[in-house]
Structure formats: C-alpha cells, structure tokens
Motif scaffolding. Structure first.
Motif, PDB file in Angstrom:
ATOM      1  N   ARG A  93       1.136  -1.362   0.175  1.00  0.00           N
ATOM      2  CA  ARG A  93      -0.038  -0.188  -0.627  1.00  0.00           C
ATOM      3  C   ARG A  93       0.581   1.097   0.349  1.00  0.00           C
ATOM      4  NH1 ARG A  93      -5.188  -1.620   4.403  1.00  0.00           N
ATOM      5  NH2 ARG A  93      -5.267  -3.402   3.463  1.00  0.00           N
ATOM      6  N   ILE A 106      -9.244   7.455  -3.836  1.00  0.00           N
ATOM      7  CA  ILE A 106      -8.498   6.826  -5.904  1.00  0.00           C
ATOM      8  C   ILE A 106      -7.699   7.694  -6.100  1.00  0.00           C
ATOM      9  CG2 ILE A 106      -8.529   5.662  -7.495  1.00  0.00           C
ATOM     10  CD1 ILE A 106     -10.449   3.806  -5.968  1.00  0.00           C
ATOM     11  N   ASP A 118      -5.290   1.527  -6.594  1.00  0.00           N
ATOM     12  CA  ASP A 118      -6.390   1.621  -6.568  1.00  0.00           C
ATOM     13  C   ASP A 118      -7.211   2.394  -4.473  1.00  0.00           C
ATOM     14  OD1 ASP A 118      -5.205   0.245  -4.076  1.00  0.00           O
ATOM     15  OD2 ASP A 118      -5.697  -2.297  -5.005  1.00  0.00           O
ATOM     16  N   SER A 119      -8.143   1.989  -4.136  1.00  0.00           N
ATOM     17  CA  SER A 119      -8.816   2.445  -2.503  1.00  0.00           C
ATOM     18  C   SER A 119      -7.933   1.897  -1.381  1.00  0.00           C
ATOM     19  CB  SER A 119      -9.811   1.684  -2.269  1.00  0.00           C
ATOM     20  OG  SER A 119      -9.793   0.547  -2.517  1.00  0.00           O
ATOM     21  N   ILE A 124      -1.996  -0.195  -9.713  1.00  0.00           N
ATOM     22  CA  ILE A 124      -2.973  -0.502 -10.143  1.00  0.00           C
ATOM     23  C   ILE A 124      -1.932  -1.314 -11.571  1.00  0.00           C
ATOM     24  CG2 ILE A 124      -5.271  -0.298 -11.986  1.00  0.00           C
ATOM     25  CD1 ILE A 124      -5.440   2.142 -10.666  1.00  0.00           C
ATOM     26  N   ARG A 127      -0.317  -4.042 -10.748  1.00  0.00           N
ATOM     27  CA  ARG A 127      -1.905  -5.170 -10.182  1.00  0.00           C
ATOM     28  C   ARG A 127      -1.779  -6.428 -11.883  1.00  0.00           C
ATOM     29  NH1 ARG A 127      -3.230  -6.020  -5.405  1.00  0.00           N
ATOM     30  NH2 ARG A 127      -5.753  -6.781  -5.877  1.00  0.00           N
ATOM     31  N   ASP A 282      -7.844 -10.309  -2.188  1.00  0.00           N
ATOM     32  CA  ASP A 282      -7.144  -9.912  -3.369  1.00  0.00           C
ATOM     33  C   ASP A 282      -5.584  -9.568  -3.030  1.00  0.00           C
ATOM     34  OD1 ASP A 282      -6.862  -8.338  -0.428  1.00  0.00           O
ATOM     35  OD2 ASP A 282      -8.515  -6.784  -1.635  1.00  0.00           O
ATOM     36  N   MET A 290     -10.511  -7.706 -10.216  1.00  0.00           N
ATOM     37  CA  MET A 290     -10.053  -6.460 -10.000  1.00  0.00           C
ATOM     38  C   MET A 290     -11.152  -5.320 -10.424  1.00  0.00           C
ATOM     39  SD  MET A 290      -6.346  -5.617 -10.783  1.00  0.00           S
ATOM     40  CE  MET A 290      -5.672  -4.812 -10.994  1.00  0.00           C
ATOM     41  N   ALA A 294     -14.349  -2.506  -8.572  1.00  0.00           N
ATOM     42  CA  ALA A 294     -14.514  -1.405  -8.821  1.00  0.00           C
ATOM     43  C   ALA A 294     -15.347  -1.299  -9.329  1.00  0.00           C
ATOM     44  CB  ALA A 294     -13.585  -1.015 -10.161  1.00  0.00           C
ATOM     45  N   TYR A 297     -16.716   2.186  -7.714  1.00  0.00           N
ATOM     46  CA  TYR A 297     -16.593   3.774  -7.701  1.00  0.00           C
ATOM     47  C   TYR A 297     -16.457   3.300  -9.932  1.00  0.00           C
ATOM     48  CZ  TYR A 297     -13.967   2.431  -3.964  1.00  0.00           C
ATOM     49  OH  TYR A 297     -13.536   2.134  -2.418  1.00  0.00           O
ATOM     50  N   HIS A 301     -14.604   7.067 -11.162  1.00  0.00           N
ATOM     51  CA  HIS A 301     -13.411   6.714 -11.307  1.00  0.00           C
ATOM     52  C   HIS A 301     -13.665   5.560 -12.335  1.00  0.00           C
ATOM     53  CE1 HIS A 301     -11.661   9.213  -8.652  1.00  0.00           C
ATOM     54  NE2 HIS A 301     -12.489   8.834  -7.440  1.00  0.00           N
ATOM     55  N   LEU A 304     -10.835   2.602 -13.735  1.00  0.00           N
ATOM     56  CA  LEU A 304     -10.496   0.872 -12.590  1.00  0.00           C
ATOM     57  C   LEU A 304     -10.964  -0.041 -12.752  1.00  0.00           C
ATOM     58  CD1 LEU A 304     -10.905   2.125  -8.521  1.00  0.00           C
ATOM     59  CD2 LEU A 304      -8.325   1.653  -9.402  1.00  0.00           C
TER      60      LEU A 304
END
Length: 336
Positions: A93, A106, A118-119, A124, A127, A282, A290, A294, A297, A301, A304
């Motif tokens: 993170r 975001i 991401d949140s 991203i 990932r 996750d 993913m 998303a 959002y 957003h 995502l």
C-alpha cells in the motif's frame, strides 16, 4: 496465274491444316520435330506437402493469425515474467497516505504510478501485470481439465457406440441445455469456501461437453476410414485401433478448438470473480477480481474498471483470432 487449290479437295484441306500447324509451332518457338508422343501427358514431379506444412504456409501470410498469435505470445510472456516486469509490489500500500475516503478515495496517475492506485493505495499497473499470471493459470488449467474430461467421454462415445454412445450423449445434452455461465455459477456456489480452484473446476465442467461432442464426431468419421477397416480385417484389438489409429487422427480439430475455448475460459473466470464466487484473497490480483472491486467506484473513477476490462478483451480477442485462423487453415472445406 497462280492456281487456287480447291477447298473441297481432301488433299488441299490436309495441306492447309499442316501449314497452319507449322506456322503456329514456329511462332511459339517450338518446332514440330521436337515434339514426341512420350511428351504427351507428362507431369513434372514435385515433393509432397504435409497438412501441417500446408497450413503453416497459409497461416504465415494471414494477418489475422499473425495479430492473434502476437497478442497471445505477448500475454504468455507477460504472465511468465510478471514478477520481474512489475514496477512495484502489487500488495504494498504505497500510496495509502494519499487515500481520502471523502475527497480523494482513488489516487490518480503520478510519476512512478502511471495508472494511479486503488482504494487502498496499491499500484494498479503492477496489479495488472501480476494479475496476468493468475488469469493465465485459471484459463489454461480449466481448459486442460475440460479437455481431459471431454477426451474421456468423447472416446467412450465415439469408439464404442451403442448404449455407451447414447448414455454419454444424453448426459452431454443435459449439460449443454443449461447456459454455461449459469452452470458455472451453480457449481462454484456449491463450494463451502470460494477459491481459485473453485473457479477452475466450475469452468472445466462447463467445457467438458464441448470437447466431448467434437471428439465424438471426429471419431465417428474415423470409424469408417480405410485404415481402420483394414486394421479390423487384420484382427487388431479394439483398444489398439482406438488409441493407435482413430484417436491420433481425431485430435486435430479438438486441439484447435482448445485455443477458442481458452479465450472463453478467461472471460468466464473474470465473470465468476466479478460475481464474487472466485478467489476472495485480493493479495493475489486477478483481472476479474479487479473488475469486481472497481464497481463501487465505477461512476467517479471508471478507469479502475476500464483497464482490467481492456486486458480481458484484448487477450480473449488474441486467442480467438488465432484459433479461428487455425481452424480455417486445417479445415479442408475452408481452404482458399
């Protein structure tokens, strides 16, 4: 005065035909004296071309196949070397300090993070790259398991016939009568704890009747072929006929179909993960997972969801284009 030959005279007609033949041969540069009876019907010998070589000759000039193969190869290489290509740890993170639930949930694109986070502040792009491996693993294993199950049922049905064929085909008809996604969701929902293997088994079961019916049709076509009839006349055992003469010649269309089914397996895996019946952890990113995360959002957003959706569409398109080109190249009715 020059005497004009009578056209009704047979000798005059014969002389006229010989003169025309001589003038035609001299104009083409070939003398009549060089022609012989042994040259008539002569065909120059040329080396034979196998089915695979003939198919490759057409495929290497097919832009559709080249596009599909390029996308598929790049996806496989990306999945294999994804831990080395990812710029950051997909579980770290790193931008959590920039996440503001009310004002900025975001984090957007910034230096070092071209697609943002991401949140929970995870990169991203990293990932997406690492998630390609999970997507490939699910698609390939589901296709292999479905191929193995279809190979077993198709061999029993096409090789033995009779009541075995009727029983297997009725089971296949029942499975095909249920929509594939509904059947996959139902199978995945039976698991007490969703996981990656739940998705693989659910998709594999859906693919079994596709391979079984196709292999049965290929085996039925092989049963009446000359080499099978000759083996039966020589007293070869049924098992040897099936596994040495019929099955190897019937696997070609099934293997080509596997490339098309692989594209469908990737889409089905994404759909199951999106619906929440896939792997809930996750920490192992996967494109469908993913995409499902998303949807909260999606209005504010949409990127995502756009990025994993584009990855799924591109990879599925690549395998589909490659599979269709292979099918047309190997199918005698579709050869150009």
């Amino acid at each position: 005065m020059t005497k004009v030959p009578n056209p009704l005279n047979p000798k005059a007609r014969k002389q006229r035909i010989d003169d025309l033949a001589a003038s035609s041969a001299s104009s083409s540069g070939v003398a009549l004296a060089e022609r012989s009876v042994s040259d008539a019907g002569h065909v120059e010998e040329s080396a034979g071309v196998s089915l695979i070589a003939s198919a490759w000759r057409r495929l290497r000039g097919n832009p559709v196949f080249l596009l599909g193969a390029t996308i598929s190869v790049l996806f496989i290489l990306l999945a294999i070397f994804s831990p080395l290509l990812a710029p950051h740890d997909p579980t770290a993170r790193l931008l959590i300090d920039q996440v503001r639930p009310q004002s900025n949930p975001i984090p957007g694109a910034q230096p070092g993070y071209p697609l943002g986070a991401d949140s929970v502040g995870r990169d991203i792009l990293s990932r997406l790259i690492v998630g390609s491996r999970q997507t490939l693993v699910v698609g390939v294993l589901a296709t292999l398991f479905g191929f193995a199950g279809g190979l077993t049922l198709g061999t029993l049905s096409g090789a033995f016939g009779g009541w075995v064929d009727s029983l297997v085909m009725r089971l296949v008809d029942v499975m095909l009568s249920i929509p594939s996604l509904l059947l996959a969701v139902s199978i995945a929902a039976l698991a007490s704890k969703p996981s990656q293997w739940t998705v693989i088994i659910a998709i594999a079961v859906v693919q079994v009747p596709i391979f079984a019916r196709l292999l049965r049709g290929s085996l039925l076509a092989q049963r009446s072929s000359d080499h099978v009839l000759a083996a039966r006349a020589l007293g070869v055992k049924r098992s040897a006929i099936v596994f040495r003469h019929m099955l190897p010649n019937a696997l070609g269309p099934v293997i080509v179909q596997a490339t098309l089914v692989l594209a469908g397996a990737i889409i089905d895996a994404a759909a199951l993960s999106f619906l929440g019946v896939g792997n809930p952890d996750d920490r192992q990113p996967e494109w469908g997972q993913m995409l499902g995360a998303a949807q909260e959002y999606i209005y504010d957003h949409p990127a995502l969801a756009i990025w994993p959706a584009l990855c799924i569409i591109t990879v599925a398109l690549g395998f589909t284009l490659m599979g269709e080109s292979l099918r047309e190249a190997l199918d005698p009715k579709s050869r150009r």
